[in-house]
Design a protein around this motif. Structure first.
Motif, mmCIF file in Angstrom:
data_model
loop_
_atom_site.group_PDB
_atom_site.id
_atom_site.type_symbol
_atom_site.label_atom_id
_atom_site.label_comp_id
_atom_site.label_asym_id
_atom_site.label_seq_id
_atom_site.Cartn_x
_atom_site.Cartn_y
_atom_site.Cartn_z
ATOM 1 N N GLY A 254 0.788 -1.228 0.000
ATOM 2 C CA GLY A 254 0.000 0.000 0.000
ATOM 3 C C GLY A 254 0.814 1.268 0.000
ATOM 4 O O GLY A 254 0.344 2.325 0.445
ATOM 5 N N TYR A 255 2.074 1.186 -0.498
ATOM 6 C CA TYR A 255 2.927 2.369 -0.551
ATOM 7 C C TYR A 255 2.654 3.165 -1.833
ATOM 8 O O TYR A 255 2.139 2.636 -2.810
ATOM 9 N N ARG A 256 3.044 4.416 -1.804
ATOM 10 C CA ARG A 256 3.005 5.258 -2.994
ATOM 11 C C ARG A 256 4.416 5.676 -3.359
ATOM 12 O O ARG A 256 5.194 6.039 -2.483
ATOM 13 N N ILE A 257 4.724 5.604 -4.620
ATOM 14 C CA ILE A 257 6.052 6.020 -5.079
ATOM 15 C C ILE A 257 6.066 7.536 -5.236
ATOM 16 O O ILE A 257 5.338 8.089 -6.062
ATOM 17 N N SER A 258 6.882 8.183 -4.445
ATOM 18 C CA SER A 258 6.982 9.645 -4.480
ATOM 19 C C SER A 258 8.108 10.069 -5.411
ATOM 20 O O SER A 258 8.936 9.246 -5.836
ATOM 21 N N LEU A 259 8.160 11.352 -5.704
ATOM 22 C CA LEU A 259 9.252 11.899 -6.503
ATOM 23 C C LEU A 259 10.579 11.685 -5.794
ATOM 24 O O LEU A 259 11.601 11.389 -6.431
ATOM 25 N N GLU A 260 10.568 11.775 -4.477
ATOM 26 C CA GLU A 260 11.788 11.540 -3.700
ATOM 27 C C GLU A 260 12.278 10.103 -3.869
ATOM 28 O O GLU A 260 13.476 9.856 -3.968
ATOM 29 N N ASP A 261 11.345 9.157 -3.926
ATOM 30 C CA ASP A 261 11.716 7.763 -4.153
ATOM 31 C C ASP A 261 12.380 7.592 -5.514
ATOM 32 O O ASP A 261 13.390 6.900 -5.653
ATOM 33 N N VAL A 262 11.781 8.226 -6.525
ATOM 34 C CA VAL A 262 12.326 8.122 -7.882
ATOM 35 C C VAL A 262 13.743 8.687 -7.932
ATOM 36 O O VAL A 262 14.648 8.080 -8.510
ATOM 37 N N VAL A 263 13.940 9.840 -7.315
ATOM 38 C CA VAL A 263 15.263 10.461 -7.283
ATOM 39 C C VAL A 263 16.256 9.551 -6.558
ATOM 40 O O VAL A 263 17.407 9.397 -6.984
ATOM 41 N N SER A 264 15.823 8.922 -5.477
ATOM 42 C CA SER A 264 16.694 8.011 -4.734
ATOM 43 C C SER A 264 17.118 6.831 -5.593
ATOM 44 O O SER A 264 18.273 6.409 -5.567
ATOM 45 N N TYR A 265 16.172 6.281 -6.374
ATOM 46 C CA TYR A 265 16.518 5.177 -7.269
ATOM 47 C C TYR A 265 17.544 5.620 -8.300
ATOM 48 O O TYR A 265 18.512 4.912 -8.580
ATOM 49 N N VAL A 266 17.338 6.785 -8.864
ATOM 50 C CA VAL A 266 18.251 7.282 -9.898
ATOM 51 C C VAL A 266 19.634 7.543 -9.319
ATOM 52 O O VAL A 266 20.653 7.269 -9.967
ATOM 53 N N LEU A 267 19.688 8.020 -8.083
ATOM 54 C CA LEU A 267 20.960 8.398 -7.457
ATOM 55 C C LEU A 267 21.538 7.273 -6.597
ATOM 56 O O LEU A 267 22.186 7.521 -5.585
ATOM 57 N N PHE A 268 21.267 6.034 -6.977
ATOM 58 C CA PHE A 268 21.951 4.850 -6.418
ATOM 59 C C PHE A 268 21.632 4.593 -4.955
ATOM 60 O O PHE A 268 22.428 3.980 -4.242
ATOM 61 N N ASN A 269 20.468 5.035 -4.505
ATOM 62 C CA ASN A 269 20.093 4.814 -3.110
ATOM 63 C C ASN A 269 18.641 4.359 -3.021
ATOM 64 O O ASN A 269 17.780 5.077 -2.518
ATOM 65 N N PRO A 270 18.334 3.158 -3.519
ATOM 66 C CA PRO A 270 16.942 2.690 -3.524
ATOM 67 C C PRO A 270 16.355 2.663 -2.123
ATOM 68 O O PRO A 270 16.944 2.076 -1.218
ATOM 69 N N PRO A 271 15.188 3.302 -1.918
ATOM 70 C CA PRO A 271 14.582 3.304 -0.580
ATOM 71 C C PRO A 271 13.938 1.967 -0.233
ATOM 72 O O PRO A 271 13.655 1.708 0.938
ATOM 73 N N LEU A 272 13.696 1.121 -1.234
ATOM 74 C CA LEU A 272 13.062 -0.169 -0.990
ATOM 75 C C LEU A 272 14.058 -1.143 -0.364
ATOM 76 O O LEU A 272 15.115 -1.424 -0.930
#
Length: 342
Positions: free
Chosen positions: A99-117
């Motif tokens: 039930g999570y929502r992918i935020s813009l911050e999450d997307v940026v984290s994925y791009v910048l080598f720091n996946p929040p998942l």
């Protein structure tokens, strides 16, 4: 200048990480097969990787800084972004399931080598950020070494002094500082450090003995790894300082003596980073097979089965990693063909 032995070491350490370390930890400690403490003693692989990064750079042909950066983006960042895209269906499923929502911050984290998942498919990605930051600093470190010719031991003194202020900077910077030391050690690959190596290793051994023997700190290197501290640094220095030469000679001997060893080391040397990225799926497959058969608890209760499991698991991952990479590359070739027709 290409160093044949460095290619052998690189292939060997990638096999060790993907087929031993993560077998013992991900599908060993975390599922109750092995005890955490003694298994953590195998975690000297990443300090070796950073040492090899420095050694390789010390022998590489010199480029402009911009060409060097473009090369790093091509070899490190782009494969990571491709891997992340391939993982997107899994990520979306996990977010939907919880039930999570992918935020813009999450997307940026994925791009910048720091996946929040927090998931197996991204547990091994932590090293990319410090690797890139250290790589961006390497040309300046080499320039400084060539210009001022500092004794290697001064880098050790600077490192110890930096630890007096580690509470004032973030964990990522602490990780960069510790691993940068091993990278700089690699920059001296062609130089005979002699007494400087002896002093650094002797100090490291003394600190390890003090921490475990006098302070009675629990033997758990994993607890000292994120971020790495002086104990983790000293342990890595001790292992590489005492056993590094023997491990290198042994690996080269096996490579020269046995064709099958050459076959696997050559593959893991050439495609090591890509294998490292995708091998999480190999361990997930191994874990799924064990749990389907109900083997985790059975293996955990019998030492003989644990020994067999290490051998069988190693051989399983050694081969399946290669086939997972081939499947991964086939998927991307299929995507590329589709995009080329658009």
């Amino acid at each position: 200048m290409r160093d044949r032995n460095l290619d052998i070491y690189r292939g060997g350490i990638m096999i060790y990480i993907t087929c031993v370390c993560h077998l013992m930890w991900w599908e060993g400690v975390k599922v109750g097969i092995f005890e955490r403490g003694w298994v953590s003693g195998i975690f000297f692989a990443m300090v070796t990787v950073f040492y090899l990064v420095g050694a390789s750079y010390s022998l590489s042909s010199k480029k402009t800084y911009w060409e060097y950066v473009k090369g790093k983006v091509k070899r490190i960042a782009i494969p990571y972004w491709k891997y992340t895209l391939c993982c997107l269906p899994v990520v979306l499923y996990i977010y939907w399931k919880h039930g999570y929502r992918i935020s813009l911050e999450d997307v940026v984290s994925y791009v910048l080598f720091n996946p929040p998942l927090e998931n197996r498919i991204f547990d091994h990605i932590w090293f990319i950020s410090p690797y890139i930051l250290i790589s961006l600093c390497l040309p300046f470190c080499v320039w400084f070494i060539h210009r001022y010719k500092p004794p290697f031991i001064l880098w050790g003194v600077a490192l110890v002094l930096s630890q007096l202020f580690k509470s004032h900077y973030p964990d990522l910077l602490q990780t960069v500082i510790i691993y940068c030391f091993f990278t700089i050690w690699g920059l001296y690959y062609t130089k005979k450090l002699g007494w400087q190596n002896v002093v650094c290793v002797a100090v490291a051994i003394s600190y390890v003995i003090y921490a475990f023997g006098i302070e009675k700190r629990p033997f758990d290197l994993q607890a000292n790894k994120f971020p790495p501290n002086l104990l983790f640094l000293a342990y890595g220095l001790t292992i590489l300082g005492i056993g590094g030469t023997y491990m290198k000679k042994g690996l080269v001997f096996l490579y020269d003596k046995f064709r099958i060893v050459r076959y696997y080391i050559d593959i893991y040397s050439k495609d090591g980073y890509e294998i490292y990225l995708v091998h999480a799926y190999s361990t997930l497959l191994l874990g799924g097979l064990k749990r389907t058969l109900g083997l985790d608890q059975i293996i955990a209760e019998h030492l003989f089965l644990q020994l067999i499991y290490v051998v069988v698991g190693f051989l399983f991952l050694l081969n399946v990693n290669i086939y997972v990479l081939r499947l991964y590359n086939y998927v991307w070739s299929f995507i590329d063909r589709i995009l080329s027709r658009l």
